[in-house]
Scaffold this active site. Structure first.
Site, PDB file in Angstrom:
ATOM      1  CG  HIS A 130      -2.244   0.490   1.489  1.00 41.18           C
ATOM      2  ND1 HIS A 130      -2.502   1.705   0.522  1.00 41.18           N
ATOM      3  CD2 HIS A 130      -2.772   1.593   2.389  1.00 41.18           C
ATOM      4  CE1 HIS A 130      -3.458   2.324   0.263  1.00 41.18           C
ATOM      5  NE2 HIS A 130      -3.875   2.039   1.506  1.00 41.18           N
ATOM      6  CG  HIS A 142      -4.037  -0.023  -8.369  1.00 41.14           C
ATOM      7  ND1 HIS A 142      -5.110   1.004  -7.936  1.00 41.14           N
ATOM      8  CD2 HIS A 142      -3.935   1.294  -7.576  1.00 41.14           C
ATOM      9  CE1 HIS A 142      -6.569   1.100  -6.738  1.00 41.14           C
ATOM     10  NE2 HIS A 142      -4.890   2.129  -6.699  1.00 41.14           N
ATOM     11  CG  ASP A 169       2.882   4.325  -4.234  1.00 40.66           C
ATOM     12  OD1 ASP A 169       1.735   3.776  -3.903  1.00 40.66           O
ATOM     13  OD2 ASP A 169       3.087   5.336  -3.510  1.00 40.66           O
TER      14      ASP A 169
HETATM   15  C1  SDX Z   1      -1.645   2.177  -4.081  1.00 37.68           C
HETATM   16  O1  SDX Z   1      -6.064   0.909  -2.747  1.00 37.68           O
HETATM   17  C2  SDX Z   1      -5.437   1.992  -3.525  1.00 37.68           C
HETATM   18  O2  SDX Z   1      -6.474   2.980  -3.940  1.00 37.68           O
HETATM   19  C3  SDX Z   1      -3.996   1.840  -2.657  1.00 37.68           C
HETATM   20  C4  SDX Z   1      -3.889   3.009  -2.922  1.00 37.68           C
HETATM   21  C5  SDX Z   1      -4.426   4.421  -2.751  1.00 37.68           C
HETATM   22  O3  SDX Z   1      -3.879   5.706  -3.350  1.00 37.68           O
HETATM   23  O4  SDX Z   1      -4.202   4.142  -1.475  1.00 37.68           O
HETATM   24  O5  SDX Z   1      -3.809   3.971  -4.809  1.00 37.68           O
HETATM   25  C6  SDX Z   1      -2.015   3.397  -2.862  1.00 37.68           C
HETATM   26  O6  SDX Z   1      -1.088   1.656  -2.758  1.00 37.68           O
HETATM   27  C7  SDX Z   1      -1.276   2.183  -4.365  1.00 37.68           C
HETATM   28  C8  SDX Z   1      -0.398   0.376  -4.812  1.00 37.68           C
HETATM   29  C9  SDX Z   1       0.830  -0.410  -4.600  1.00 37.68           C
HETATM   30  N1  SDX Z   1       1.727  -1.233  -4.358  1.00 37.68           N
HETATM   31  C10 SDX Z   1       2.241  -1.193  -4.746  1.00 37.68           C
HETATM   32  O7  SDX Z   1       3.207  -0.871  -6.790  1.00 37.68           O
HETATM   33  C11 SDX Z   1       2.954  -2.825  -4.472  1.00 37.68           C
HETATM   34  C12 SDX Z   1       3.062  -3.789  -5.891  1.00 37.68           C
HETATM   35  N2  SDX Z   1       1.505  -4.269  -6.822  1.00 37.68           N
HETATM   36  C13 SDX Z   1       1.294  -5.284  -5.808  1.00 37.68           C
HETATM   37  O8  SDX Z   1       1.557  -5.242  -4.578  1.00 37.68           O
HETATM   38  C14 SDX Z   1      -0.619  -5.495  -6.356  1.00 37.68           C
HETATM   39  O9  SDX Z   1      -0.158  -4.814  -7.835  1.00 37.68           O
HETATM   40  C15 SDX Z   1      -1.573  -4.499  -5.661  1.00 37.68           C
HETATM   41  C16 SDX Z   1      -1.704  -4.954  -4.456  1.00 37.68           C
HETATM   42  C17 SDX Z   1      -0.914  -3.430  -5.735  1.00 37.68           C
HETATM   43  C18 SDX Z   1      -2.597  -5.483  -5.673  1.00 37.68           C
HETATM   44  O10 SDX Z   1      -2.912  -6.267  -6.183  1.00 37.68           O
HETATM   45  P1  SDX Z   1      -4.413  -7.593  -5.895  1.00 37.68           P
HETATM   46  O11 SDX Z   1      -5.328  -6.320  -6.835  1.00 37.68           O
HETATM   47  O12 SDX Z   1      -4.760  -7.875  -5.056  1.00 37.68           O
HETATM   48  O13 SDX Z   1      -3.955  -8.253  -7.343  1.00 37.68           O
HETATM   49  P2  SDX Z   1      -3.491  -9.662  -7.686  1.00 37.68           P
HETATM   50  O14 SDX Z   1      -2.309  -9.366  -6.035  1.00 37.68           O
HETATM   51  O15 SDX Z   1      -4.380 -10.416  -7.551  1.00 37.68           O
HETATM   52  O16 SDX Z   1      -2.591  -9.454  -8.686  1.00 37.68           O
HETATM   53  C19 SDX Z   1      -2.804  -9.755 -10.010  1.00 37.68           C
HETATM   54  C20 SDX Z   1      -1.909 -10.858 -11.014  1.00 37.68           C
HETATM   55  C21 SDX Z   1      -0.961 -11.881 -10.114  1.00 37.68           C
HETATM   56  O17 SDX Z   1      -0.812 -12.578 -10.729  1.00 37.68           O
HETATM   57  P3  SDX Z   1      -0.980 -13.810 -11.600  1.00 37.68           P
HETATM   58  O18 SDX Z   1      -2.102 -14.486 -10.066  1.00 37.68           O
HETATM   59  O19 SDX Z   1      -2.588 -13.521 -12.074  1.00 37.68           O
HETATM   60  O20 SDX Z   1      -0.799 -15.011 -11.904  1.00 37.68           O
HETATM   61  O21 SDX Z   1      -1.066  -9.336 -11.665  1.00 37.68           O
HETATM   62  C22 SDX Z   1       0.358 -10.120 -10.965  1.00 37.68           C
HETATM   63  C23 SDX Z   1       0.035 -11.010  -9.456  1.00 37.68           C
HETATM   64  O22 SDX Z   1       1.257 -11.940  -9.744  1.00 37.68           O
HETATM   65  N3  SDX Z   1       0.753  -9.192 -10.459  1.00 37.68           N
HETATM   66  C24 SDX Z   1       1.527  -8.096 -10.139  1.00 37.68           C
HETATM   67  C25 SDX Z   1       1.939  -7.173  -9.807  1.00 37.68           C
HETATM   68  N4  SDX Z   1       0.890  -6.546  -9.487  1.00 37.68           N
HETATM   69  C26 SDX Z   1       0.207  -7.816  -9.448  1.00 37.68           C
HETATM   70  N5  SDX Z   1       3.113  -8.891 -10.803  1.00 37.68           N
HETATM   71  C27 SDX Z   1       4.751  -8.713 -10.572  1.00 37.68           C
HETATM   72  N6  SDX Z   1       4.690  -7.393 -10.275  1.00 37.68           N
HETATM   73  C28 SDX Z   1       3.037  -6.803  -9.491  1.00 37.68           C
HETATM   74  N7  SDX Z   1       3.512  -5.465  -9.224  1.00 37.68           N
END
Ligand code: SDX
Length: 431
Positions: free
Chosen positions: A267, A308, A366
């Protein structure tokens, strides 16, 4: 009269079907009102709330497919370009942009609340100097509830407003004190000569020994970062504030809970994690190796700053943040900043890769914010603190909206139980 839309839930085991109303908002997807479901004795199951709306709100709207973000209807791009952060605070809290008179009054209300109780300074001494500033923020912001607990009837709108003003005004002061305590520099008091953002930079980087002059372009860049991070619907930290607030807890304690939730690298901790990731990648030549790791499901490595829950298009804030990167690095003569070059190359490669395209993984806010903060000489461990300063207005506006909602109830999710069946106590000699 438009026909009411109903979803009928039918069962293949003879359980009578259940009719569930479909509700439409001003914008965005319809929702299925499942409150009737309780009478079937069944619950919905949705870990992580992928398909669940936890509340109704009129504050922020995200169109994840189109990559749009509106604060009270105003597009984020316009606010980031034209508004001040305190105008955005007024917009989020009261529902509209202020007139000049209201703006001047609001700025005064904030300006004369930026100091903290002198006794609050002793809280810092309980922490090790090298404590992570987010740990200190959770503790000290939570401690505000000890200073204002008796002057707060959350059902009194005037009390709620004063709490909101106190948090907007004091969180930057507390945040700057976290940095000063970390570095061993003396705390700097707020200076009413400065505007909100300039005052924060003054409390962060000035010394008592000489006047402090901030570069106006850098002040505007940080103000833009505050605006972009101010609110974002029911994200993890805002949902935490709402859930804590639903029990009637003190708003200062609720915001401290939000700060704790924001700290996580998935997050608000992502901006710090992006810089650590770029540092670990080390060189543009290593990017393909790390992109491959991010795609490998057996490897826990993820591209921080990518993906996201809601945006399945470029985060509109990331676009503004990328432009801000250019401006700040140019202003500081850092056009060839290695981190920025790596970030842009990483974005270019990832956006061409089928894995990211298929999963609609784009850079989020971010991805670039850390590069700007680093150029502003904000230390890595303060990145998420900057996010918390900005998001305080979002948290307290959403808290205020929830508390003033006549339908307010304590948040209490149910569960799918996968534990043991009932069993009797076994004496230790028989175990
Ligand atoms: C913020 O919610 C908000 O609004 C948050 C925010 C705000 O203003 O409050 O926007 C601020 O928190 C932005 C997000 C910052 N976090 C990151 O950058 C961390 C990296 N991102 C991931 O951890 C992830 O994308 C999340 C946590 C942001 C979202 O997670 P989800 O929606 O639960 O998605 P998921 O984990 O189910 O991923 C779906 C697929 C998966 O692959 P498969 O299982 O389909 O094979 O996408 C892949 C994930 O492995 N994936 C990624 C990835 N993010 C998702 N693969 C590689 N790198 C990534 N960053």
């Amino acid at each position: 009269m438009e026909k009411k839309r109903i979803a009928t839930l039918s069962f293949n085991d003879g359980t009578p079907p259940v009719e569930l109303p479909i509700l439409s908002g001003t914008l965005g997807p319809d929702v299925i009102d499942i409150r009737n479901l309780a009478k079937t004795g069944m619950f919905t199951y949705d870990p992580g709330y992928l398909s669940t709306a936890s509340c109704n709100s009129g504050i922020t709207y995200i169109d994840g497919e189109a990559g749009h973000l509106y604060y009270r209807g105003y597009p984020i791009e316009q606010l980031a370009e034209k508004a001040s952060f305190l105008e955005v605070c007024h917009l989020l809290l009261y529902g509209d942009l202020p007139t000049q008179e209201k703006k001047d009054e609001f700025e005064r209300k904030i300006k004369y609340r930026t100091m903290v109780h002198d006794q609050l300074m002793t809280f810092y001494k309980g922490f090790r100097r090298d404590a992570h500033p987010m740990a200190v923020m959770v503790g000290v912001v939570g401690a505000l509830s000890a200073f204002y607990h008796d002057s707060l009837d959350i059902n009194n709108p005037a009390h709620r407003e004063i709490s909101a003003l106190r948090l907007i005004a004091k969180v930057p002061t507390i945040a700057a004190m976290c940095y000063r305590y970390n570095t061993g520099h003396p705390f700097m008091y707020p200076n009413n000569e400065f505007g909100y953002v300039e005052n924060f930079l003054h409390m962060m980087f000035a010394t008592p020994c000489e006047p402090y002059l901030a570069n106006p372009k850098l002040v505007r860049a940080l103000e833009r970062i505050f605006i972009l991070h101010a609110d974002h619907e029911q994200n993890a930290s805002t949902s935490t504030v709402r859930l804590a607030g639903s029990s009637g807890a003190n708003p200062f304690a609720c915001v401290a809970a939000g700060i704790a939730a924001l700290w996580g690298p998935a997050h608000g901790g992502a901006n710090e994690a992006v810089l650590k990731m770029l540092d670990e990648i080390g060189d543009i030549s290593q990017i393909p190796k790390y992109v491959a790791r991010a795609k490998d499901r057996s490897d826990p490595f993820r591209l921080m700053g990518f993906g996201h829950r809601v945006y399945k298009n470029m985060d509109p804030r990331a676009k503004v943040m990328r432009e801000t990167c250019y401006e700040v690095l140019a202003e500081l003569g850092l056009q060839n900043d290695k981190m920025f070059e790596m970030a842009m190359e990483l974005e270019r490669i990832a956006l061409q890769d089928e894995y990211f395209i298929e999963r609609k993984l784009y850079p989020n806010v971010d991805f670039y914010s850390g590069i700007v903060l680093r150029a502003l000489k904000v230390p890595l461990n303060m990145f998420t603190v900057i996010f918390a300063i900005a998001r305080t207005i979002g948290w307290i506006s959403q808290w205020n909206e929830m508390i003033s909602d006549s339908e307010r109830r304590i948040g209490r999710p149910r569960q799918l139980y996968l534990g043991q069946q009932r069993r009797d106590y076994v004496p230790i000699a028989e175990r």
